[in-house]
Design a protein around this motif. Structure first.
Motif, mmCIF file in Angstrom:
data_model
loop_
_atom_site.group_PDB
_atom_site.id
_atom_site.type_symbol
_atom_site.label_atom_id
_atom_site.label_comp_id
_atom_site.label_asym_id
_atom_site.label_seq_id
_atom_site.Cartn_x
_atom_site.Cartn_y
_atom_site.Cartn_z
ATOM 1 N N PRO A 262 0.831 -1.215 0.000
ATOM 2 C CA PRO A 262 0.000 0.000 0.000
ATOM 3 C C PRO A 262 0.865 1.265 0.000
ATOM 4 C CG PRO A 262 -0.698 -1.524 1.742
ATOM 5 C CD PRO A 262 0.572 -2.065 1.164
ATOM 6 N N ASP A 263 0.297 2.351 -0.518
ATOM 7 C CA ASP A 263 0.955 3.657 -0.484
ATOM 8 C C ASP A 263 1.464 3.972 0.920
ATOM 9 O OD1 ASP A 263 0.463 4.176 -3.071
ATOM 10 O OD2 ASP A 263 -0.871 5.891 -2.737
ATOM 11 N N ASN A 264 2.608 4.602 0.977
ATOM 12 C CA ASN A 264 3.176 5.051 2.247
ATOM 13 C C ASN A 264 3.508 3.921 3.214
ATOM 14 O OD1 ASN A 264 2.967 7.669 1.308
ATOM 15 N ND2 ASN A 264 0.940 7.945 2.191
ATOM 16 N N THR A 265 3.815 2.745 2.640
ATOM 17 C CA THR A 265 4.368 1.673 3.495
ATOM 18 C C THR A 265 5.764 1.373 2.917
ATOM 19 O OG1 THR A 265 3.282 -0.109 2.221
ATOM 20 C CG2 THR A 265 2.100 0.779 4.137
ATOM 21 N N SER B 73 8.161 1.651 0.026
ATOM 22 C CA SER B 73 8.283 2.444 -1.208
ATOM 23 C C SER B 73 9.475 2.019 -2.050
ATOM 24 C CB SER B 73 8.447 3.926 -0.880
ATOM 25 O OG SER B 73 7.459 4.346 0.013
#
Lengths: 463, 463
Positions: free
Chosen positions: A388-391, A393
């Motif tokens: 997921p986003d912001n985990t 990267s």
């Protein structure tokens, strides 16, 4: 003729469509499962409460201590209660260093005195029982000690006062650029006749917690006592030295290097359904400095590791390969657990697909760093879209971890380091500030979720 | 003939080489400058000490308060001391709500009583001067209020006890899923005859700080007093209600809605050397709730914004376009500053290239979210390689910010929101816990560096 060609083209198109939609469907299933891992962990994860319990029951876990023994027993029981398929200990003989009574570092000037905030460095010998008093030579580097030479150093206390290199985004780079004043600074000073060493703590913080950590005595120098001062205390000492270069510093520590002690790595497994002999290993280190709770270093890592497997179990996931959690003993002052694990893995001809370590704190996830799987790197990087986003990267080349490095060296097992955000780590690292209250629940649980997701991907796709 | 052809090919190859190496060189220069921004800010940035000063001098900055007036004056002077090319105020009339004496929320049962941790919601009216005492109806949603209907609600205090939705990685999603019990819950309860409302704080934390925030009174319902309880207090009330559904809750608040007050947006500029009429705007909001220091919300954002421009100035950067910092007033309970700014921009025919806002806390950077520049998104995303690892990992579609949204609506200016890590934001948001001590120096400075780098890229490449 034309008709059959059309049919042919149609059939090929249909096949491509079915194949690509199957791929899309599979991709979708993996994404769904990984999203479930994150949602479940954030909403109901147990990592945070487990870490609280560890920090409350066994805050002091230095190798050979009662705290370490208690934590070994507790984590073993925990995995047995979870009904992991196999839970066992590996015998490890560990160095046994004890800090003894609270250290003293006092500046004497005129009729006055100032107590400094101090912690002896790990492995340091004691001062004579009535302490040492000597003049202080302030330096910024090993080279400066060499330049000053024996005539300026002999009989004195060397004070390494190089500040943490703050300019790097990755604080581990700043740490590496600064830590030699702790690790080899004492022997460097001893070579020129110093009677003791104090260092400015290797810390990003603007406070007065001293940060300990292990020193390494070289064979070519006498062993002298050495300690870390809090950053504010170091600045105070430096200011006073400018006014009075002849001031005397009094040091008294009662540390002891005792005979090696019996200890253990703690291992738990969920057996693989297809390839039980292939192992996906995840771990951290169970020992911690005796100052705070070892909450980030490395209570977070061991609770991450157990909880990653527990999450898979709770979600009913049946792994193809064996998932193994290892809590290594003695990372902080000997690495005996990591070395013993590698030795046994070779001896038992174990087959590790990968070894993963969490030993950089319980902070918000940013990346995984991979060592020794260069040929698989492109494949690994294609997994990035699953996180997921912001985990997570980035999946990039990097260091695996101190405890799993011996395994990489012994049999070439690729190693992976979990990389959380590093900004706050060296505020607390090895200091009395590394307590449970500095851990954020959501950040910690995201680490567990990221490790579980990575393990899932390795289990599904291999390397 | 062949010879001249070879020369031709050679010359073309040479041109391609020169062109591509020029591009590489330029890319390299941009990277070098951006790395310098990060290194300088991490090692010597002033953001953290400025935020400390703001939090110490003007911790209470609600619109219309003395604290807000002081902070307006202080930030204006600061930018004048920095010798920004132009510093000015924009007149804004703001709502003026005051909390009054400390609120009381007490559970009476038998002979005993329990005081709950409570804060009136922004804009709430007062209770009668001797308080209100009534039975409590616990609900989880607006729908549940409708289902219970007037026969179960009339004359009672409605208690919205829906927990924060923790399952999203992005806590703003959890906030949006929960916050209507604060914003429109009071009017929903009033429609069915409730005499007051208390809500479980919209908080990710496991503690007892109440989190305030503004409510919105609907036109079709009577205005009733409303307040937030700390999460632990809400759980206590819920437990006691299960034992005794008839228990009475006593509430007493002295809030006042006073006449609108004169206030200001604070604006500072560094003039563009090539296009002085084109504006790159960055800002945050100067007002904050009256509970903690407004350190993350939004002291961080305004200090980020001033410091981003200051960094460019210190590094001797001469912008092509005008760089403007705006500290908006009244984001929390009216948005009058943002609306007035947009109105004046249209009136003065200002030309904004972009408007950027930092209003999500002083945490470690993760991304920028862009609204209204869809055609430029690919270009923006090509900038990602300029940001150091573990700083800005995504440039993506997203929301700009509350204060700059009116500008986007008014003249289509693309807006950009700075997205720091969101895990800890709603632990402190609008609560007494939003204090300077919860801000990490390095995380905060990385925000400044990321904003400065983004502004630099917009200034160099346009949108």
């Amino acid at each position: 003729m034309i008709f059959s060609r059309i049919i042919k083209i149609f059939l090929i198109a249909l096949l491509i469509f079915i194949a690509s939609s199957t791929v899309a469907q599979e991709k979708d299933n993996h994404s769904t499962f990984i999203n479930t891992i994150y949602k479940t962990t954030l909403a109901k994860g147990a990592t945070y409460e487990l870490l609280r319990e560890l920090c409350e029951k066994y805050p002091k876990r230095l190798s050979g201590s009662d705290g370490a023994a208690g934590a070994i027993e507790w984590t073993k029981k925990l995995m047995q209660e979870y009904e992991f398929d196999r839970v066992f200990l590996q015998d490890v003989m560990v160095p046994h260093w004890e800090r003894g009574e609270k250290e003293v570092a006092t500046i004497h000037y005129g009729d006055g005195k100032i107590d400094l905030s101090v912690l002896a460095l790990g492995r340091s010998i004691a001062t004579p029982s009535n302490g040492i008093s000597a003049e202080v030579v302030e330096v910024k580097s090993h080279d400066e000690v060499t330049e000053l030479g024996r005539e300026n150093i002999e009989g004195k206390i060397v004070f390494y006062n190089r500040p943490f290199s703050q300019e790097f985004v990755n604080t581990f780079r700043g740490y590496v650029a600064t830590v030699n004043q702790r690790s080899s600074g004492p022997s460097q000073a001893a070579r020129f006749g110093a009677v003791a060493v104090v260092i400015r703590s290797v810390s990003t913080g603007d406070d007065d917690h001293p940060h300990t950590g292990t020193l390494s005595y070289a064979n070519d120098a006498p062993q002298i006592p050495a300690a870390a001062l809090g950053v504010h205390s170091a600045e105070k000492l430096s200011t006073l030295l400018q006014k009075n270069p002849k001031l005397e510093l009094f040091l008294k520590f009662n540390c002891q290097n005792l005979p090696d002690a019996q200890s253990y790595n703690v291992v738990g497994e969920i057996k693989g359904s297809t390839n039980p002999d292939k192992i996906i290993m995840v771990g951290g280190h169970l020992d911690a400095w005796d100052t705070g709770h070892g909450a980030h270093d490395d209570g977070a890592g061991i609770m991450h590791s157990i909880s990653a497997l527990r999450t898979m179990q709770v979600l009913g996931y049946k792994p193809k390969n064996t998932l193994r959690v290892v809590m290594f003993i003695n990372e902080e002052n000997g690495l005996r657990g990591g070395k013993k694990y590698a030795e046994l893995a070779v001896q038992n001809k174990e087959n590790h697909i990968i070894a993963i370590e969490s030993d950089a704190g319980g902070f918000t996830p940013r990346a995984f760093g991979i060592k020794g799987a260069d040929s698989s790197l492109t494949k690994l990087q294609s997994w990035l879209t699953y996180f997921p986003d912001n985990t997570i990267s980035a999946l990039k080349k990097g260091y695996g971890g101190a405890d799993i490095n011996p395994l990489n060296k012994a049999d070439g097992t690729p190693t992976v380091g979990f990389i959380p955000d590093s900004q706050r780590y060296f505020d607390v690292h090895h200091s009395p500030a590394d307590v449970f209250a500095t851990v954020n629940r959501r950040e910690l649980e995201l680490g567990t979720a990221s490790l579980a997701a990575f393990i899932y991907l390795v289990d599904q796709f291999g390397l």
